[in-house]
Design a protein around this motif. Structure first.
Motif, PDB file in Angstrom:
ATOM      1  N   GLY A  93       0.864  -1.185   0.000  1.00  0.00           N
ATOM      2  CA  GLY A  93       0.000   0.000   0.000  1.00  0.00           C
ATOM      3  C   GLY A  93       0.890   1.220   0.000  1.00  0.00           C
ATOM      4  O   GLY A  93       1.910   1.243   0.681  1.00  0.00           O
ATOM      5  N   TYR A  94       0.511   2.222  -0.778  1.00  0.00           N
ATOM      6  CA  TYR A  94       1.344   3.436  -0.833  1.00  0.00           C
ATOM      7  C   TYR A  94       0.576   4.611  -1.391  1.00  0.00           C
ATOM      8  O   TYR A  94      -0.200   4.479  -2.341  1.00  0.00           O
ATOM      9  CB  TYR A  94       2.599   3.190  -1.692  1.00  0.00           C
ATOM     10  CG  TYR A  94       3.457   4.424  -1.845  1.00  0.00           C
ATOM     11  CD1 TYR A  94       3.357   5.222  -2.984  1.00  0.00           C
ATOM     12  CD2 TYR A  94       4.308   4.831  -0.825  1.00  0.00           C
ATOM     13  CE1 TYR A  94       4.108   6.378  -3.113  1.00  0.00           C
ATOM     14  CE2 TYR A  94       5.069   5.984  -0.950  1.00  0.00           C
ATOM     15  CZ  TYR A  94       4.964   6.760  -2.093  1.00  0.00           C
ATOM     16  OH  TYR A  94       5.704   7.893  -2.206  1.00  0.00           O
ATOM     17  N   ALA A  97       3.676  10.651   0.706  1.00  0.00           N
ATOM     18  CA  ALA A  97       3.537  11.035   2.119  1.00  0.00           C
ATOM     19  C   ALA A  97       2.723  12.308   2.341  1.00  0.00           C
ATOM     20  O   ALA A  97       1.919  12.391   3.261  1.00  0.00           O
ATOM     21  CB  ALA A  97       4.928  11.186   2.744  1.00  0.00           C
ATOM     22  N   TYR A 146      -7.811  -1.610   5.465  1.00  0.00           N
ATOM     23  CA  TYR A 146      -7.861  -0.902   6.754  1.00  0.00           C
ATOM     24  C   TYR A 146      -9.223  -0.245   6.913  1.00  0.00           C
ATOM     25  O   TYR A 146      -9.862   0.118   5.930  1.00  0.00           O
ATOM     26  CB  TYR A 146      -6.735   0.140   6.811  1.00  0.00           C
ATOM     27  CG  TYR A 146      -6.723   0.962   8.078  1.00  0.00           C
ATOM     28  CD1 TYR A 146      -6.818   2.351   8.041  1.00  0.00           C
ATOM     29  CD2 TYR A 146      -6.639   0.347   9.326  1.00  0.00           C
ATOM     30  CE1 TYR A 146      -6.822   3.104   9.202  1.00  0.00           C
ATOM     31  CE2 TYR A 146      -6.647   1.094  10.496  1.00  0.00           C
ATOM     32  CZ  TYR A 146      -6.736   2.468  10.432  1.00  0.00           C
ATOM     33  OH  TYR A 146      -6.747   3.207  11.594  1.00  0.00           O
ATOM     34  N   MET A 159      -5.766   7.444   1.034  1.00  0.00           N
ATOM     35  CA  MET A 159      -5.565   5.999   1.227  1.00  0.00           C
ATOM     36  C   MET A 159      -6.887   5.317   1.574  1.00  0.00           C
ATOM     37  O   MET A 159      -7.095   4.154   1.258  1.00  0.00           O
ATOM     38  CB  MET A 159      -4.527   5.740   2.340  1.00  0.00           C
ATOM     39  CG  MET A 159      -3.098   5.638   1.839  1.00  0.00           C
ATOM     40  SD  MET A 159      -2.814   4.466   0.506  1.00  0.00           S
ATOM     41  CE  MET A 159      -3.280   2.924   1.279  1.00  0.00           C
ATOM     42  N   SER A 198       5.411   4.460   9.840  1.00  0.00           N
ATOM     43  CA  SER A 198       6.387   5.428  10.394  1.00  0.00           C
ATOM     44  C   SER A 198       6.233   6.769   9.691  1.00  0.00           C
ATOM     45  O   SER A 198       5.897   6.842   8.519  1.00  0.00           O
ATOM     46  CB  SER A 198       7.807   4.905  10.195  1.00  0.00           C
ATOM     47  OG  SER A 198       8.045   4.819   8.793  1.00  0.00           O
ATOM     48  N   PHE A 203       0.725   8.876  14.996  1.00  0.00           N
ATOM     49  CA  PHE A 203       0.457   7.437  14.877  1.00  0.00           C
ATOM     50  C   PHE A 203       0.432   6.802  16.261  1.00  0.00           C
ATOM     51  O   PHE A 203      -0.415   5.950  16.557  1.00  0.00           O
ATOM     52  CB  PHE A 203       1.499   6.748  13.993  1.00  0.00           C
ATOM     53  CG  PHE A 203       1.094   5.341  13.621  1.00  0.00           C
ATOM     54  CD1 PHE A 203       0.211   5.118  12.560  1.00  0.00           C
ATOM     55  CD2 PHE A 203       1.558   4.247  14.341  1.00  0.00           C
ATOM     56  CE1 PHE A 203      -0.193   3.821  12.232  1.00  0.00           C
ATOM     57  CE2 PHE A 203       1.166   2.954  14.013  1.00  0.00           C
ATOM     58  CZ  PHE A 203       0.287   2.750  12.949  1.00  0.00           C
ATOM     59  N   MET A 206      -2.744   7.300  17.924  1.00  0.00           N
ATOM     60  CA  MET A 206      -3.781   6.473  17.317  1.00  0.00           C
ATOM     61  C   MET A 206      -3.707   5.042  17.851  1.00  0.00           C
ATOM     62  O   MET A 206      -4.719   4.436  18.191  1.00  0.00           O
ATOM     63  CB  MET A 206      -3.570   6.469  15.819  1.00  0.00           C
ATOM     64  CG  MET A 206      -4.773   6.120  15.021  1.00  0.00           C
ATOM     65  SD  MET A 206      -4.283   6.104  13.320  1.00  0.00           S
ATOM     66  CE  MET A 206      -3.202   7.498  13.285  1.00  0.00           C
TER      67      MET A 206
END
Ligand SMILES: NC(=O)c1ccc[n+]([C@@H]2O[C@H](COP(=O)([O-])OP(=O)(O)OC[C@H]3O[C@@H](n4cnc5c(N)ncnc54)[C@H](O)[C@@H]3O)[C@@H](O)[C@H]2O)c1
Ligand SMILES: Cc1c(CN(C)C(=O)CCc2cnc3c(c2)CCC(=O)N3)oc2ccccc12
Length: 261
Positions: A93-94, A97, A146, A159, A198, A203, A206
Motif C-alpha cells: 500500500g502506498y 507522504a 484498513y 488511502m 512510520s 500514529f 492512534m
C-alpha cells in the motif's frame, strides 16, 4: 502436518521484520507452506533474500507493482520453479507522504490520487492477471485493507479511497474467478507499527486510542494477522470468498470507548 503443508505461496510486501507480510510469512512457514517473495527494489533485495533463506526459500524476485513488465517477469521466473501457485499475498500500500497529513481536500492531488489507487488497489488485480495461468481450482488470493476504507480516520485521506477501491476489487475478483474455484479475500487489520506507519503524524496516539477502545483492550500484532491469513488461505476456508475479515481486536464494532472504566 500444518494447515498449509504442500501449498506454494507468493508473498508480495515484505520490507522489514515488522512488516505484516513478515508476520504472514512466519505463520505460513510454521504451517508448512513453501514460500516465494518479491521485493520492491534493489534496496530491499539483500534483506528479503536473508528473510527468505531463514524460511528455507531461494525464490525471491524484484517487483515494483507499478510496472506490468516486472509483474509479468515475476511469474515467468516463478514458473521455472513452480508449475502452479496456490496462494498469493498482496501486502502493498502506498500514497505519497504529503497526501497523508492534513486536511483531505487541501492535501489531495490528482497525481497522489492516481498513485495511491494504482499501487494500493490496481496492483492486486494486476498480480491476479500475471498469475492467471499458474492459478488453479483451490488457489487463494489475499490482500490487506484498513478501516479507513469505510470510516473517516484523520489523515488517512486518499488511502481511504484506495482501500475502498481495494475492498471492491476483492469482491469483483472473487466474482470473476469463483467459477474456477479461485478464492479472493481481504483482512482489515488494526493499526500496527510498521515502516508504512512510520512518519505518520500522531500514529502513536492512534495506537494508544485503539488499544484503549478496542474490546480486547490492546493492539493486534503481525503474528495475529499472519495466523488469520493462514486460515483464510487454507482449505479450512474453502467456503469463504469475497470477504473482508477484521483482525483489529474488535475496534470496528465500537462507537465510543467506555466512558469510564
Ligand atoms: N500497519 C498498519 O497499521 C496497517 C493496518 C491495516 C492495513 N495495512 C496494510 O498492510 C499492507 C502492508 O503494509 P505494512 O503495514 O506491513 O507496512 P510495510 O511498509 O512493512 O509494507 C508495505 C510494503 O509495500 C511495499 N510497496 C510500496 N510500494 C510498492 C511498489 N510500488 N511496488 C512494490 N511494493 C511496494 C513496500 O516495499 C513494503 O514491502 C499495506 O497494504 C497496508 O496498507 C497496514
Ligand atoms: C493507521 C494508519 C496507517 C497505516 N496503514 C493502515 C496503512 O495503510 C499505511 C498506508 C501508507 C501508505 N503510504 C504511505 C504511508 C502509509 C507512509 C509512508 C509514505 O510515504 N506513504 O497509515 C496512516 C496514515 C494516516 C492516518 C492513519 C494511518
Amino acid at each position: 502436518m500444518g494447515m498449509l503443508s504442500g501449498k506454494k505461496a507468493l508473498i508480495v510486501g515484505v520490507a522489514s521484520k515488522h512488516s505484516i507480510a513478515y508476520g504472514i510469512a512466519e505463520s505460513f512457514a510454521r504451517e508448512g507452506a513453501e514460500l516465494a517473495f518479491t521485493y520492491q527494489n534493489e534496496k530491499l533485495q539483500s534483506r528479503v533474500e536473508k528473510f527468505a533463506d531463514q524460511w528455507g526459500s531461494k525464490l525471491t524476485f524484484p517487483c515494483d507493482v507499478a510496472s506490468d513488465e516486472e509483474i509479468e517477469n515475476v511469474f515467468t521466473e516463478l514458473n521455472k520453479h513452480w508449475d502452479n501457485i496456490d496462494i498469493i499475498i498482496h501486502a502493498v500500500g502506498y500514497a505519497p507522504a504529503h497526501e497523508l497529513n492534513g486536511n483531505y481536500v487541501d492535501v489531495t492531488t490528482r497525481e497522489g490520487f492516481k498513485i495511491a489507487h494504482d499501487i494500493s488497489s490496481y496492483s492486486f488485480v494486476a498480480l491476479a492477471k500475471g498469475a492467471r495461468k499458474m492459478m488453479h481450482e483451490g488457489s487463494s488470493l489475499l490482500t490487506l485493507s484498513y478501516l479507513g476504507a469505510e470510516r473517516v480516520l484523520q489523515n488517512y485521506n486518499v488511502m481511504g479511497l484506495a482501500k475502498a477501491s481495494l475492498e471492491a476489487n476483492v469482491r469483483y475478483m472473487a466474482a470473476s474467478l469463483g467459477k474456477e474455484g479461485i478464492r479472493v479475500n481481504g483482512i482489515s487489520a488494526g493499526p500496527i507499527k510498521t515502516l508504512a506507519a512510520s512518519g505518520i503524524a500522531s500514529f502513536r496516539r492512534m495506537l494508544a486510542e485503539n488499544a484503549k477502545r478496542a474490546p480486547l483492550r490492546r493492539n493486534v500484532t503481525t503474528e495475529e494477522v499472519g495466523n488469520a491469513a493462514a486460515f483464510l488461505s487454507s482449505d479450512l476456508a474453502s467456503g469463504i470468498t469475497g470477504e473482508i475479515m477484521y483482525v483489529d481486536g474488535g475496534f470496528n464494532i465500537t462507537g465510543m470507548g467506555e466512558l469510564e472504566e
